[in-house]
Design a protein around this motif. Structure first.
Motif, PDB file in Angstrom:
ATOM      1  N   LEU A  19      -2.810   9.070  -5.807  1.00 26.91           N
ATOM      2  CA  LEU A  19      -2.951   8.028  -4.807  1.00 26.91           C
ATOM      3  C   LEU A  19      -1.631   7.309  -4.550  1.00 26.91           C
ATOM      4  CD1 LEU A  19      -4.763   6.495  -2.906  1.00 26.91           C
ATOM      5  CD2 LEU A  19      -5.523   5.069  -4.824  1.00 26.91           C
ATOM      6  N   SER A  20      -0.867   7.046  -5.607  1.00 27.78           N
ATOM      7  CA  SER A  20       0.422   6.375  -5.418  1.00 27.78           C
ATOM      8  C   SER A  20       1.376   7.246  -4.607  1.00 27.78           C
ATOM      9  CB  SER A  20       1.033   5.994  -6.765  1.00 27.78           C
ATOM     10  OG  SER A  20       1.265   7.134  -7.558  1.00 27.78           O
ATOM     11  N   SER A  25       4.026   7.969   0.563  1.00 27.02           N
ATOM     12  CA  SER A  25       4.354   8.785   1.739  1.00 27.02           C
ATOM     13  C   SER A  25       3.935   8.096   3.032  1.00 27.02           C
ATOM     14  CB  SER A  25       3.679  10.157   1.632  1.00 27.02           C
ATOM     15  OG  SER A  25       2.272  10.055   1.771  1.00 27.02           O
ATOM     16  N   ALA A  26       2.969   7.147   2.926  1.00 22.33           N
ATOM     17  CA  ALA A  26       2.538   6.377   4.086  1.00 22.33           C
ATOM     18  C   ALA A  26       3.444   5.178   4.337  1.00 22.33           C
ATOM     19  CB  ALA A  26       1.100   5.912   3.893  1.00 22.33           C
ATOM     20  N   GLY A  27       4.461   4.995   3.466  1.00 18.37           N
ATOM     21  CA  GLY A  27       5.442   3.941   3.685  1.00 18.37           C
ATOM     22  C   GLY A  27       5.292   2.701   2.849  1.00 18.37           C
ATOM     23  N   TYR A  28       4.380   2.721   1.894  1.00 18.81           N
ATOM     24  CA  TYR A  28       4.178   1.553   1.045  1.00 18.81           C
ATOM     25  C   TYR A  28       4.998   1.663  -0.234  1.00 18.81           C
ATOM     26  CZ  TYR A  28       0.097   0.581   3.970  1.00 18.81           C
ATOM     27  OH  TYR A  28      -0.733   0.316   5.031  1.00 18.81           O
ATOM     28  N   SER A  29       5.376   0.515  -0.762  1.00 17.40           N
ATOM     29  CA  SER A  29       5.935   0.449  -2.108  1.00 17.40           C
ATOM     30  C   SER A  29       4.753   0.282  -3.063  1.00 17.40           C
ATOM     31  CB  SER A  29       6.887  -0.735  -2.225  1.00 17.40           C
ATOM     32  OG  SER A  29       7.352  -0.885  -3.536  1.00 17.40           O
ATOM     33  N   VAL A  30       4.671   1.118  -4.090  1.00 18.16           N
ATOM     34  CA  VAL A  30       3.478   1.159  -4.929  1.00 18.16           C
ATOM     35  C   VAL A  30       3.813   0.916  -6.391  1.00 18.16           C
ATOM     36  CG1 VAL A  30       1.463   2.514  -5.613  1.00 18.16           C
ATOM     37  CG2 VAL A  30       2.458   2.836  -3.332  1.00 18.16           C
ATOM     38  N   SER A  31       3.050   0.006  -7.031  1.00 17.36           N
ATOM     39  CA  SER A  31       3.107  -0.190  -8.475  1.00 17.36           C
ATOM     40  C   SER A  31       1.754   0.205  -9.050  1.00 17.36           C
ATOM     41  CB  SER A  31       3.405  -1.651  -8.826  1.00 17.36           C
ATOM     42  OG  SER A  31       4.678  -2.034  -8.344  1.00 17.36           O
ATOM     43  N   VAL A  32       1.737   0.686 -10.286  1.00 17.26           N
ATOM     44  CA  VAL A  32       0.481   1.128 -10.894  1.00 17.26           C
ATOM     45  C   VAL A  32       0.301   0.506 -12.273  1.00 17.26           C
ATOM     46  CG1 VAL A  32       0.504   3.305  -9.625  1.00 17.26           C
ATOM     47  CG2 VAL A  32       1.494   3.207 -11.923  1.00 17.26           C
ATOM     48  N   ILE A  77      -7.889  -7.938  -1.870  1.00 17.30           N
ATOM     49  CA  ILE A  77      -8.338  -7.055  -2.948  1.00 17.30           C
ATOM     50  C   ILE A  77      -9.329  -6.042  -2.402  1.00 17.30           C
ATOM     51  CG2 ILE A  77      -9.638  -6.908  -5.107  1.00 17.30           C
ATOM     52  CD1 ILE A  77      -8.594  -9.694  -5.815  1.00 17.30           C
ATOM     53  N   ILE A  78      -9.098  -4.768  -2.714  1.00 17.17           N
ATOM     54  CA  ILE A  78     -10.052  -3.697  -2.438  1.00 17.17           C
ATOM     55  C   ILE A  78     -10.550  -3.167  -3.771  1.00 17.17           C
ATOM     56  CG2 ILE A  78     -10.379  -1.364  -1.503  1.00 17.17           C
ATOM     57  CD1 ILE A  78      -8.270  -1.977   0.582  1.00 17.17           C
ATOM     58  N   MET A  79     -11.869  -3.059  -3.913  1.00 20.76           N
ATOM     59  CA  MET A  79     -12.451  -2.528  -5.138  1.00 20.76           C
ATOM     60  C   MET A  79     -12.847  -1.070  -4.940  1.00 20.76           C
ATOM     61  SD  MET A  79     -12.379  -5.091  -7.262  1.00 20.76           S
ATOM     62  CE  MET A  79     -13.529  -4.800  -8.605  1.00 20.76           C
ATOM     63  N   LEU A  80     -12.558  -0.254  -5.953  1.00 21.77           N
ATOM     64  CA  LEU A  80     -13.010   1.134  -5.987  1.00 21.77           C
ATOM     65  C   LEU A  80     -14.211   1.194  -6.908  1.00 21.77           C
ATOM     66  CD1 LEU A  80      -9.584   2.989  -6.472  1.00 21.77           C
ATOM     67  CD2 LEU A  80     -10.726   2.384  -4.323  1.00 21.77           C
ATOM     68  N   THR A  81     -15.334   1.678  -6.400  1.00 26.08           N
ATOM     69  CA  THR A  81     -16.550   1.679  -7.210  1.00 26.08           C
ATOM     70  C   THR A  81     -17.402   2.897  -6.920  1.00 26.08           C
ATOM     71  OG1 THR A  81     -18.589   0.482  -7.692  1.00 26.08           O
ATOM     72  CG2 THR A  81     -17.699   0.241  -5.484  1.00 26.08           C
ATOM     73  N   SER A 106     -11.900   9.586   0.579  1.00 24.49           N
ATOM     74  CA  SER A 106     -10.711  10.296   1.041  1.00 24.49           C
ATOM     75  C   SER A 106      -9.531   9.333   1.039  1.00 24.49           C
ATOM     76  CB  SER A 106     -10.922  10.860   2.453  1.00 24.49           C
ATOM     77  OG  SER A 106     -10.926   9.817   3.404  1.00 24.49           O
ATOM     78  N   PHE A 107      -8.347   9.851   0.750  1.00 19.72           N
ATOM     79  CA  PHE A 107      -7.151   9.009   0.771  1.00 19.72           C
ATOM     80  C   PHE A 107      -6.917   8.453   2.177  1.00 19.72           C
ATOM     81  CE2 PHE A 107      -4.850  11.029  -3.123  1.00 19.72           C
ATOM     82  CZ  PHE A 107      -5.866  10.545  -3.937  1.00 19.72           C
ATOM     83  N   ALA A 108      -7.284   9.225   3.193  1.00 21.32           N
ATOM     84  CA  ALA A 108      -7.101   8.763   4.570  1.00 21.32           C
ATOM     85  C   ALA A 108      -7.962   7.535   4.848  1.00 21.32           C
ATOM     86  CB  ALA A 108      -7.446   9.890   5.546  1.00 21.32           C
ATOM     87  N   GLU A 109      -9.211   7.553   4.339  1.00 17.45           N
ATOM     88  CA  GLU A 109     -10.091   6.401   4.526  1.00 17.45           C
ATOM     89  C   GLU A 109      -9.517   5.168   3.837  1.00 17.45           C
ATOM     90  OE1 GLU A 109     -14.482   4.669   3.205  1.00 17.45           O
ATOM     91  OE2 GLU A 109     -13.836   6.656   2.532  1.00 17.45           O
ATOM     92  N   LEU A 110      -9.080   5.315   2.597  1.00 20.18           N
ATOM     93  CA  LEU A 110      -8.535   4.175   1.874  1.00 20.18           C
ATOM     94  C   LEU A 110      -7.287   3.641   2.569  1.00 20.18           C
ATOM     95  CD1 LEU A 110      -8.512   2.254  -0.514  1.00 20.18           C
ATOM     96  CD2 LEU A 110      -7.279   3.992  -1.831  1.00 20.18           C
TER      97      LEU A 110
END
Length: 226
Positions: A19-20, A25-32, A77-81, A106-110
């Motif tokens: 996901l990161s 690749s969508a242009g976001y800076s991501v921390s995990v 905040i988005i929750m994954l459940t 799907s990653f596209a939906e998120l």
């Protein structure tokens, strides 16, 4: 290219990696973060535009992470459940969750939901945090609706529809726009969904649902909140 920073909190390391990479690749800076405490520490240390949290984590679960975040931050905040029952979602909305994505997704939906939520967050400075109409009060920050100071309970879907209309106070919202906001673009044309929930809302906030004063119908176009 967007410059927003996202924080992902999930104990599924494989999902975090995939996901990161996708979000980067969508242009976001991501921390995990692989657990709740680490996620809270990162949220404290860095400027984060949006946080994605898995509900089911060992030790500190997603609900507790969300609760602690809301004590000090209004970050979206988005929750994954994996739990799709309305009662669980309602619990999350009371804690301050902004949106849900149910596994598997799907990653596209998120990514689309992230973009929509960030857009709403940017525009939030131009929107009232509280709307009052007679005895009816809607507090967007607290996700709380009351009549004569008595809290009215809503399902997540009912609340999202009311929010959609109330944030456009005095302006007619097309039925298709309501569908897209509440259910997503894949539900285009499902006007029966809107009619059902409009009636449900009226029963909860109108003195006479058959003669509404707050949620008005613009026939052939949509609905307007007064």
């Amino acid at each position: 290219m967007t410059e927003e920073t996202l924080l992902l909190i999930d104990d599924d390391i494989t999902l975090l990696e995939l996901l990161s990479d996708h979000l980067a690749s969508a242009g976001y800076s991501v921390s995990v973060a692989g657990n709740g405490p680490t996620g809270l520490q990162l949220a404290e240390e860095q400027q984060t535009s949006l946080i994605i949290i898995d509900v089911m984590m060992p030790g500190m679960d997603g609900w507790e992470v969300c609760r602690r975040l809301r004590e000090r931050s209004k970050v979206p905040i988005i929750m994954l459940t994996a739990k799709s029952e309305e009662v669980n979602k309602l619990h999350g909305f009371r804690l301050g969750v902004d949106d849900y994505v149910t596994k598997p997704f799907s990653f596209a939906e998120l990514t689309a939901r992230i973009g929509a939520l960030l857009n709403r967050s940017r525009a939030s400075g131009d929107v009232k945090s509280v709307i009052s109409s007679g005895d009816l009060q809607i507090d967007f920050d607290q996700r709380r609706v009351s009549i004569d100071d008595q809290i009215i309970e809503f399902t997540p879907t009912e609340y999202r529809m009311l929010e959609c209309l109330a944030r456009s106070e005095g302006r007619t919202v097309p039925t298709e726009s309501i569908l897209k906001f509440v259910w997503g673009s894949e539900y285009a044309g499902e006007v029966a969904h809107v009619k059902h929930y409009i009636w449900s809302l009226r029963k909860k906030i109108e003195v006479d649902p058959g003669d509404p004063q707050h949620i008005l119908t613009e026939r052939g176009f949509g609905y307007r909140f007064e």
